[in-house]
Design a protein around this motif. Structure first.
Motif, PDB file in Angstrom:
ATOM      1  N   LEU A 310       0.849  -1.188   0.000  1.00 32.45           N
ATOM      2  CA  LEU A 310       0.000   0.000   0.000  1.00 32.45           C
ATOM      3  C   LEU A 310       0.883   1.235   0.000  1.00 32.45           C
ATOM      4  O   LEU A 310       1.963   1.244   0.610  1.00 32.45           O
ATOM      5  N   ASP A 311       0.395   2.303  -0.674  1.00 32.68           N
ATOM      6  CA  ASP A 311       1.100   3.568  -0.540  1.00 32.68           C
ATOM      7  C   ASP A 311       0.616   4.278   0.713  1.00 32.68           C
ATOM      8  O   ASP A 311      -0.192   3.735   1.492  1.00 32.68           O
ATOM      9  N   MET A 312       1.079   5.486   0.922  1.00 31.11           N
ATOM     10  CA  MET A 312       0.747   6.196   2.159  1.00 31.11           C
ATOM     11  C   MET A 312      -0.719   6.605   2.221  1.00 31.11           C
ATOM     12  O   MET A 312      -1.229   6.936   3.290  1.00 31.11           O
ATOM     13  N   GLN A 313      -1.431   6.583   1.098  1.00 34.83           N
ATOM     14  CA  GLN A 313      -2.860   6.921   1.085  1.00 34.83           C
ATOM     15  C   GLN A 313      -3.757   5.671   1.162  1.00 34.83           C
ATOM     16  O   GLN A 313      -4.977   5.797   1.134  1.00 34.83           O
ATOM     17  N   GLY A 314      -3.163   4.486   1.227  1.00 37.51           N
ATOM     18  CA  GLY A 314      -3.952   3.265   1.336  1.00 37.51           C
ATOM     19  C   GLY A 314      -4.299   2.631   0.014  1.00 37.51           C
ATOM     20  O   GLY A 314      -5.101   1.695  -0.034  1.00 37.51           O
ATOM     21  N   ARG A 315      -3.685   3.086  -1.100  1.00 39.99           N
ATOM     22  CA  ARG A 315      -3.941   2.521  -2.419  1.00 39.99           C
ATOM     23  C   ARG A 315      -3.051   1.293  -2.614  1.00 39.99           C
ATOM     24  O   ARG A 315      -1.879   1.316  -2.266  1.00 39.99           O
ATOM     25  N   ILE A 316      -3.620   0.250  -3.195  1.00 40.10           N
ATOM     26  CA  ILE A 316      -2.852  -0.977  -3.458  1.00 40.10           C
ATOM     27  C   ILE A 316      -1.909  -0.724  -4.626  1.00 40.10           C
ATOM     28  O   ILE A 316      -2.344  -0.329  -5.722  1.00 40.10           O
ATOM     29  N   THR A 317      -0.625  -0.953  -4.392  1.00 40.88           N
ATOM     30  CA  THR A 317       0.383  -0.775  -5.449  1.00 40.88           C
ATOM     31  C   THR A 317       0.978  -2.086  -5.930  1.00 40.88           C
ATOM     32  O   THR A 317       1.616  -2.106  -6.986  1.00 40.88           O
ATOM     33  N   TYR A 318       0.791  -3.180  -5.165  1.00 42.64           N
ATOM     34  CA  TYR A 318       1.400  -4.450  -5.563  1.00 42.64           C
ATOM     35  C   TYR A 318       0.713  -5.587  -4.825  1.00 42.64           C
ATOM     36  O   TYR A 318       0.369  -5.464  -3.635  1.00 42.64           O
ATOM     37  N   VAL A 319       0.478  -6.685  -5.518  1.00 43.03           N
ATOM     38  CA  VAL A 319       0.024  -7.946  -4.917  1.00 43.03           C
ATOM     39  C   VAL A 319       0.783  -9.074  -5.603  1.00 43.03           C
ATOM     40  O   VAL A 319       1.093  -8.979  -6.805  1.00 43.03           O
ATOM     41  N   ASN A 320       1.098 -10.123  -4.843  1.00 47.45           N
ATOM     42  CA  ASN A 320       1.795 -11.257  -5.451  1.00 47.45           C
ATOM     43  C   ASN A 320       0.790 -12.330  -5.868  1.00 47.45           C
ATOM     44  O   ASN A 320      -0.427 -12.208  -5.648  1.00 47.45           O
ATOM     45  N   ALA A 321       1.315 -13.401  -6.489  1.00 42.93           N
ATOM     46  CA  ALA A 321       0.438 -14.452  -7.008  1.00 42.93           C
ATOM     47  C   ALA A 321      -0.314 -15.163  -5.899  1.00 42.93           C
ATOM     48  O   ALA A 321      -1.471 -15.552  -6.058  1.00 42.93           O
ATOM     49  N   ALA A 322       0.342 -15.367  -4.740  1.00 41.29           N
ATOM     50  CA  ALA A 322      -0.333 -16.056  -3.630  1.00 41.29           C
ATOM     51  C   ALA A 322      -1.514 -15.242  -3.117  1.00 41.29           C
ATOM     52  O   ALA A 322      -2.558 -15.809  -2.762  1.00 41.29           O
ATOM     53  N   PHE A 323      -1.385 -13.923  -3.069  1.00 40.05           N
ATOM     54  CA  PHE A 323      -2.492 -13.075  -2.628  1.00 40.05           C
ATOM     55  C   PHE A 323      -3.666 -13.194  -3.589  1.00 40.05           C
ATOM     56  O   PHE A 323      -4.824 -13.282  -3.168  1.00 40.05           O
ATOM     57  N   CYS A 324      -3.382 -13.222  -4.894  1.00 42.79           N
ATOM     58  CA  CYS A 324      -4.454 -13.354  -5.877  1.00 42.79           C
ATOM     59  C   CYS A 324      -5.113 -14.725  -5.774  1.00 42.79           C
ATOM     60  O   CYS A 324      -6.338 -14.849  -5.946  1.00 42.79           O
ATOM     61  N   GLN A 325      -4.315 -15.750  -5.513  1.00 44.19           N
ATOM     62  CA  GLN A 325      -4.891 -17.095  -5.358  1.00 44.19           C
ATOM     63  C   GLN A 325      -5.810 -17.163  -4.152  1.00 44.19           C
ATOM     64  O   GLN A 325      -6.866 -17.800  -4.191  1.00 44.19           O
ATOM     65  N   MET A 326      -5.400 -16.536  -3.053  1.00 39.96           N
ATOM     66  CA  MET A 326      -6.221 -16.579  -1.841  1.00 39.96           C
ATOM     67  C   MET A 326      -7.569 -15.886  -2.040  1.00 39.96           C
ATOM     68  O   MET A 326      -8.614 -16.401  -1.634  1.00 39.96           O
ATOM     69  N   THR A 327      -7.558 -14.713  -2.642  1.00 39.70           N
ATOM     70  CA  THR A 327      -8.782 -13.907  -2.731  1.00 39.70           C
ATOM     71  C   THR A 327      -9.597 -14.220  -3.967  1.00 39.70           C
ATOM     72  O   THR A 327     -10.808 -13.983  -3.976  1.00 39.70           O
ATOM     73  N   GLY A 328      -8.976 -14.735  -5.027  1.00 40.13           N
ATOM     74  CA  GLY A 328      -9.699 -15.009  -6.258  1.00 40.13           C
ATOM     75  C   GLY A 328      -9.700 -13.853  -7.237  1.00 40.13           C
ATOM     76  O   GLY A 328     -10.145 -14.016  -8.380  1.00 40.13           O
ATOM     77  N   TRP A 329      -9.228 -12.668  -6.838  1.00 41.13           N
ATOM     78  CA  TRP A 329      -9.150 -11.518  -7.749  1.00 41.13           C
ATOM     79  C   TRP A 329      -7.771 -11.488  -8.390  1.00 41.13           C
ATOM     80  O   TRP A 329      -6.763 -11.837  -7.775  1.00 41.13           O
ATOM     81  N   SER A 330      -7.724 -11.016  -9.639  1.00 43.19           N
ATOM     82  CA  SER A 330      -6.472 -10.928 -10.363  1.00 43.19           C
ATOM     83  C   SER A 330      -5.698  -9.686  -9.951  1.00 43.19           C
ATOM     84  O   SER A 330      -6.230  -8.774  -9.292  1.00 43.19           O
ATOM     85  N   GLU A 331      -4.433  -9.649 -10.367  1.00 42.00           N
ATOM     86  CA  GLU A 331      -3.591  -8.492 -10.046  1.00 42.00           C
ATOM     87  C   GLU A 331      -4.152  -7.217 -10.670  1.00 42.00           C
ATOM     88  O   GLU A 331      -4.142  -6.150 -10.042  1.00 42.00           O
ATOM     89  N   ALA A 332      -4.680  -7.310 -11.899  1.00 40.25           N
ATOM     90  CA  ALA A 332      -5.220  -6.120 -12.562  1.00 40.25           C
ATOM     91  C   ALA A 332      -6.448  -5.583 -11.836  1.00 40.25           C
ATOM     92  O   ALA A 332      -6.703  -4.372 -11.848  1.00 40.25           O
ATOM     93  N   GLU A 333      -7.225  -6.488 -11.202  1.00 40.23           N
ATOM     94  CA  GLU A 333      -8.426  -6.038 -10.493  1.00 40.23           C
ATOM     95  C   GLU A 333      -8.118  -5.419  -9.143  1.00 40.23           C
ATOM     96  O   GLU A 333      -8.959  -4.707  -8.590  1.00 40.23           O
ATOM     97  N   LEU A 334      -6.936  -5.691  -8.591  1.00 38.06           N
ATOM     98  CA  LEU A 334      -6.623  -5.204  -7.252  1.00 38.06           C
ATOM     99  C   LEU A 334      -5.689  -4.003  -7.254  1.00 38.06           C
ATOM    100  O   LEU A 334      -5.857  -3.094  -6.414  1.00 38.06           O
ATOM    101  N   VAL A 335      -4.693  -3.982  -8.128  1.00 41.84           N
ATOM    102  CA  VAL A 335      -3.721  -2.887  -8.122  1.00 41.84           C
ATOM    103  C   VAL A 335      -4.426  -1.590  -8.499  1.00 41.84           C
ATOM    104  O   VAL A 335      -5.166  -1.513  -9.487  1.00 41.84           O
TER     105      VAL A 335
END
Length: 809
Positions: A310-335
């Protein structure tokens, strides 16, 4: 001129340095190649050893299960030795170090072979045998150089029988064949491969000569023998594989390429020096960047922990493959997303928003916190989040890095364990038996359920009392118990746990109860050896057993009285004959005495006949009195012939009344039986009487009205017994009667009580015997019935000998 000369010299020095650097890098690559190839060869040898070890362990398991004998072992050993050239010999050694079976390849010398029947030779093999016996694990050993088996590798695979040591399977490998067939051909072609022992001595293979002393301080001037060695698993440090690279070049100084490059470099130095430096630096930077990128990507993809930045404003700047596997959302949908995030459950969004605000303000928890996370498909799972600040190269914080771990399964297991513990505690507290656990050699009470606390309180006094009265040792004693030493040294805790539970019945005066005490050893949760005692109140059962024994004794006596009551008319008829004869003799003697027509010899003869008839009547009465007399069970060594004779004399009265012919056969030289003769006679009389009643009920003609009694020796499951059989020619037993034949108070006779056969079977089984009944068929017609029972022969009696040679009456 000095300036260009100095520049040329500096350029040549740079070229020499560059060649030296490249040579060192080449040596490092060669060293890495040697290491890689050696580790590959070690893996091949290791897999070959593990395959043989698994096959030997399979044979050992079959031997422990009694599925393989010596002949089957020799067949398997021969097949393995022929199939695998590195395997030289297989031997089966029992727990007394004696060779039961052994097979060796023809190439093995005679003095190195194990001969069946011989005891294991002393030395390192015997010590490895002892180590395998103590560890109960496969043990590798390499005999010393002074032994005849120096070129062999030995594997001891232990045999176990219900946790007890039963010997080993000894496999002997040829180290030279192991090297020849285990090391890949591509490795042995490139290197001088050798197998060494733990002290560096050469066991098999070849080496290359050591390089010259000059090359030792100028490694780039002449080729050197790159080498690498690694222990062979599973043998360990006792067997090391080493590879040495062969010399393939003459070195830098001896190569013409070096001088050519030097000359050309000197001619083109002024034109290429700038471009060369620039290109070299750019390639180095590119390689470093690619290596760093690959390392980072591999690390991210191999992690099971989800990572989110997360940046200092709480925006998602990066997620790894394991995070996407856990939640079911892709990197493009979360970043690029800002709170609320799509993986927040709707019911927890307010709570999660407050926690995110605390994290962005730096109020993080060192141990993390647990949250619920929603997957894209709507399902939920439990996760634990940990946060740490992201700092750039200048030391400024640019955001937050969050790691997320799925803890759904650990939570479920924890809840199940807690529920299981509660159920376990509830069951133990509700048991109608006292359960206590105490460590050996200590007065600490580790566990006690509710009934134990009611009986003995909360100390170990009751536990120790049960152990002492039941005769179970609470701790081992040693001769050194007075010294400050551990009395449990060498105690085989693993085998103690496998020992079956002890069982004893005691009477506790303080409680006024009969208790059944069972105990066993176990390892407590903290690793200490403890003893568990389970105590059950059996007072009611003991009273019931005593009452049942008394009732059975009364029932036996009643059965004999009933039998004699049913035989009363026959007994009266039997007694009427001698009494009538006595009366006739007396009347005849009185008449002849009054008429003075008798002589002294005739009078004596008549009196002798009268006495014999009176004696006969007395014997009948005494036999009946002995049969119906109530007495305590008195087991003694009894003669089978005498028991049969007395039973036949009683039963013949009834059989003659019913016009049934009795024939009996008793084998000669039968052993004596440890029985109560009166009870066995009761069984025989009941069976003979029932046979006569069955014949009369079937209304058989006179020629077929017969009962046969046979007593012969027999063997049941390898145990010598004496079999009694009664065969009649009656109407047999119906299937519904056969199913309820020995049921108490069940009878097919209108006036029967239904306790005769039930008591007969109880009497036979109380003598460790068995009773059987079956119909006899003549084609499809029932031709009679056969009742038989056998009594085991006592160990103190004579042996059964000879052929059957009896007397038929």
């Amino acid at each position: 001129m000095l300036a260009p000369l100095a520049a040329v010299l500096l350029f040549l020095a740079a070229i020499v340095s560059a060649f030296g650097y490249l040579r060192l890098e080449e040596m490092e690559r060669e060293q890495e190649a040697v290491k890689r190839d050696v580790e590959y060869a070690q893996q091949r040898v290791r897999l070959r050893l593990l395959e043989r070890q698994e096959q030997l362990m399979r044979i050992a398991r079959d031997i422990s299960n009694k599925e393989v004998d010596e002949e089957e072992f020799m067949g398997r050993a021969e097949s393995m030795v022929i199939q695998y050239p590195e395997l030289q010999a297989l031997s089966w050694i029992d727990e007394r170090r004696r060779v039961k079976a052994s097979y060796a390849a023809p190439s093995v010398a005679v003095n190195q072979q194990h001969i069946p029947g011989e005891v294991l030779r002393p030395g390192e093999t015997e010590s490895m045998y002892g180590l395998a016996r103590d560890l109960l694990q496969p043990v590798y050993s390499q005999p010393g150089a002074e032994t005849d088996s120096a070129g062999l590798l030995q594997l001891h695979v232990p045999l176990t029988d219900q946790g007890r040591f039963g010997g080993v399977i000894l496999g002997e490998y040829s180290i030279d064949s192991l090297l020849r067939y285990g090391v890949p051909s591509e490795v042995s072609a490139k290197y001088a491969v050798a197998l060494l022992d733990g002290k560096g001595r050469l066991l098999a293979g070849s080496t290359v000569p050591v390089r010259s002393p000059i090359a030792s301080w100028l490694p780039w001037t002449a080729p050197q023998a790159n080498e690498y060695e690694v222990p062979v698993s599973p043998v360990g440090n006792g067997l090391v594989i080493r590879a040495q690279a062969y010399r393939t070049s003459l070195g830098v100084i001896g190569s013409g390429l070096f001088w050519l490059v030097g000359t050309l470099s000197a001619m083109t130095a002024w034109m290429l020096i700038g471009n060369w430096r620039h290109t070299r630096r750019r390639l180095q930077a590119q390689r470093a960047l690619v290596a760093e990128t690959n390392f980072r990507r591999a690390m991210e993809n191999s992690m099971l922990t989800g990572m989110r930045a997360l940046d200092m404003q709480g925006r998602i700047t990066y997620v790894n493959a394991a995070f996407c596997q856990m939640t079911g959302w892709s990197e493009a949908e979360l970043v690029g997303r800002t709170p609320p995030f799509p993986y927040w459950p709707e019911e927890d969004r307010e709570l999660l928003a407050d926690r995110l605000e605390d994290e962005l303000q730096g109020r993080t928890r060192p141990g993390g916190f647990q949250v619920r996370v929603k997957r894209k498909d709507g399902s939920r799972f439990d996760a634990r989040l940990y946060m740490s600040p992201l700092v750039d190269a200048k030391g400024r914080q640019t955001g937050w890095m969050t790691s997320m771990t799925d803890i759904t399964e650990p939570n479920r297991i924890r809840e199940q364990l807690q529920a299981s513990h509660e159920r376990f505690t509830t069951v133990l507290e509700a048991l109608d038996a006292s359960v206590s656990v105490a460590p050996l050699g200590s007065e600490e009470l580790l566990f006690a359920n509710k009934l134990y606390r009611q009986w003995f309180g909360t100390n170990t006094a009751g536990h120790l009392q049960m152990v002492a009265q039941a005769g179970v040792p609470d701790q081992p004693r040693t001769d050194e118990s007075l010294d400050e030493v551990d009395s449990f040294v060498g105690l085989p805790t693993g085998q103690l746990e496998a020992v079956q539970a002890g069982n004893a019945e005691i009477f506790v005066h303080e409680l006024g109860k009969w208790l059944e005490v069972r105990s066993r050893y176990l390892n407590w949760v903290d690793g200490r050896l403890a003893q568990m005692v389970i105590t059950t109140d059996i007072t009611a059962r003991r009273l019931a057993e005593e009452q049942a024994a008394a009732q059975a004794e009364r029932a036996q006596t009643a059965s004999r009285l009933i039998t004699m009551g049913e035989m009363a008319s026959s007994v009266a008829h039997e007694l009427n004959q001698p009494l009538t004869a006595i009366n006739n003799y007396c009347n005849g003697m009185v008449s002849r005495i009054k008429g003075k027509q008798i002589q002294e010899q005739d009078l004596l003869a008549a009196l002798d006949k009268t006495a014999r008839q009176a004696q006969r009547a007395g014997q009948i009465i005494q036999r009946i009195r002995t049969f119906v007399k109530r007495s305590e069970p008195n087991r003694q060594l009894a003669d089978v012939t005498q028991m049969v004779t007395e039973a036949v004399e009683l039963a013949e009265i009834e059989l003659r009344r019913r016009n049934v012919r009795l024939s009996h056969y008793v084998a000669a030289r039968l052993p004596q039986l440890m029985v109560d003769p009166i009870l066995i006679e009761q069984v025989l009389v009941n069976l003979l009487k029932n046979a006569a009643e069955s014949i009369e009920l079937a209304q058989r003609p006179t020629a077929r009205r017969s009962v046969e009694l046979r007593v012969v020796p027999k063997s049941v499951e390898g145990q010598p017994v004496v079999e009694f059989s009664v065969r009649d020619s009656g109407q047999g037993l119906a299937p519904e009667v056969m199913a309820r034949l020995y049921e108490a108070f069940f009878s097919t006779k209108a006036e029967g009580m239904g306790i005769g056969l039930s008591l007969c079977r109880s009497i036979v089984e109380s003598h460790q015997g068995r009773m059987l009944a079956e119909n006899i068929y003549n084609g499809t017609e029932v031709a009679g019935c056969l009742f038989s029972f056998w009594i085991p022969v006592s160990g103190a009696t004579n042996n059964i000998a000879g052929k059957d040679a009896g007397v038929t009456a």
